[in-house]
Write an enzyme that holds these catalytic residues in place. Sequence first.
Site, PDB file in Angstrom:
ATOM      1  N   LYS A 114     -10.493   0.573  -2.281  1.00  0.00           N
ATOM      2  CA  LYS A 114     -10.205   0.239  -0.923  1.00  0.00           C
ATOM      3  C   LYS A 114     -10.627   1.488  -0.192  1.00  0.00           C
ATOM      4  O   LYS A 114      -9.668   2.391  -0.157  1.00  0.00           O
ATOM      5  CB  LYS A 114      -8.984  -0.205  -0.547  1.00  0.00           C
ATOM      6  CG  LYS A 114      -8.730  -0.503   0.994  1.00  0.00           C
ATOM      7  CD  LYS A 114      -7.236  -1.040   1.108  1.00  0.00           C
ATOM      8  CE  LYS A 114      -7.036  -1.096   2.621  1.00  0.00           C
ATOM      9  NZ  LYS A 114      -5.684  -1.747   2.829  1.00  0.00           N
ATOM     10  N   LYS A 131      -7.127   3.556  -3.138  1.00  0.00           N
ATOM     11  CA  LYS A 131      -7.386   3.389  -1.840  1.00  0.00           C
ATOM     12  C   LYS A 131      -7.546   5.063  -1.316  1.00  0.00           C
ATOM     13  O   LYS A 131      -6.836   5.738  -1.700  1.00  0.00           O
ATOM     14  CB  LYS A 131      -6.431   2.860  -1.202  1.00  0.00           C
ATOM     15  CG  LYS A 131      -6.506   2.690   0.327  1.00  0.00           C
ATOM     16  CD  LYS A 131      -5.454   2.129   1.188  1.00  0.00           C
ATOM     17  CE  LYS A 131      -5.443   2.198   2.782  1.00  0.00           C
ATOM     18  NZ  LYS A 131      -4.146   1.361   3.108  1.00  0.00           N
ATOM     19  N   ASP A 142       0.745  -1.133  -0.141  1.00  0.00           N
ATOM     20  CA  ASP A 142       0.033  -0.031  -0.027  1.00  0.00           C
ATOM     21  C   ASP A 142       0.888   1.314  -0.116  1.00  0.00           C
ATOM     22  O   ASP A 142       1.533   1.424   1.155  1.00  0.00           O
ATOM     23  CB  ASP A 142      -0.831   0.026   1.287  1.00  0.00           C
ATOM     24  CG  ASP A 142      -1.938  -0.828   1.359  1.00  0.00           C
ATOM     25  OD1 ASP A 142      -1.853  -1.928   0.480  1.00  0.00           O
ATOM     26  OD2 ASP A 142      -2.884  -0.853   1.836  1.00  0.00           O
TER      27      ASP A 142
END
Length: 314
Positions: free
Chosen positions: A250, A214, A151
Amino acid sequence: MERSNPGTDFRLDWFENIQVNTPAAERRATSLTARRSLKGDWQAAWLLNAVRCIDLTTLSGDDTPDRVARLCAKARQPVDAAHLAVLGVEGLTVGAVCVYPTMVAAAKRALQTTAIPVASVATGFPAGLMPLDLRLAEIRYALDQGADEIDIVISRALAIRGEWAALYDEICAMREACGAARMKAILATGELKTLINVAKASHVAMQAGADFIKTSTGKEPVNATLPVSLVMLRAIRDYRDRTGFAVGFKPAGGLKTARDALNWQVLMAEELGRDWLDPSLFRIGASSLLADIERQVSHHVTGRYAAAHRLAAG
């Protein structure tokens, strides 16, 4: 993990003139979630689906290998086995466990007999204010420790200044450093100032090869919201229509209740379709959300709410 998006050349013309009607986005997000009423077995099924899409997360300064091991035990058995048996469900786990790079090895040890991937934040999380070579070195370190997913955080300043080509180049370098690992690009939407910047940053990240986009690090004053998520999902849909590639989504930060889990799944289903209700294309970044979902499932099975001490924490 299988990558879902090879990326494209930088195409400013795909998003340069994007406009976002903020009040309309807010109305659409509110009306979508208000129209769907999920009750009984249907609600339980949607909540269990949310569980398998959770990136169960610990990103605290006092994380230890023992804390990570406890979190991984919860990831392996996120809902009481007796309750799952009543519902006829077997083998339910979370989508991944997300930790700092130095905790990856501990997570891998705790999950070694499972197929649960370990995700690691990297690139100077949460601010991303480190020289690029150090951010890339952190990705390589996390991978060396065994991370399956990375991430990354984007440089918010580049997005705020509209330096989209420079942002694209940075994310491409991160994508290359990630190799075969799945890469999730954190936009930190609460710091991008406008929904137009959110839409443009979404396109740049996907063009640079992000497998997921995300919303947040969970450390910003404002994290995942439904209107921001709507804008990002529209960008994913546009990118898919142009390229044929499916990019995951996400939301992270601020999702704390079972109702939140239902609302975001409704948004996914309405905007992108049921294919995006799968952990390969939808993850929820959460640390406390699972407890409320388990509480609601317990109520559905037994007819009463369990005491807090009966629901094991991660």
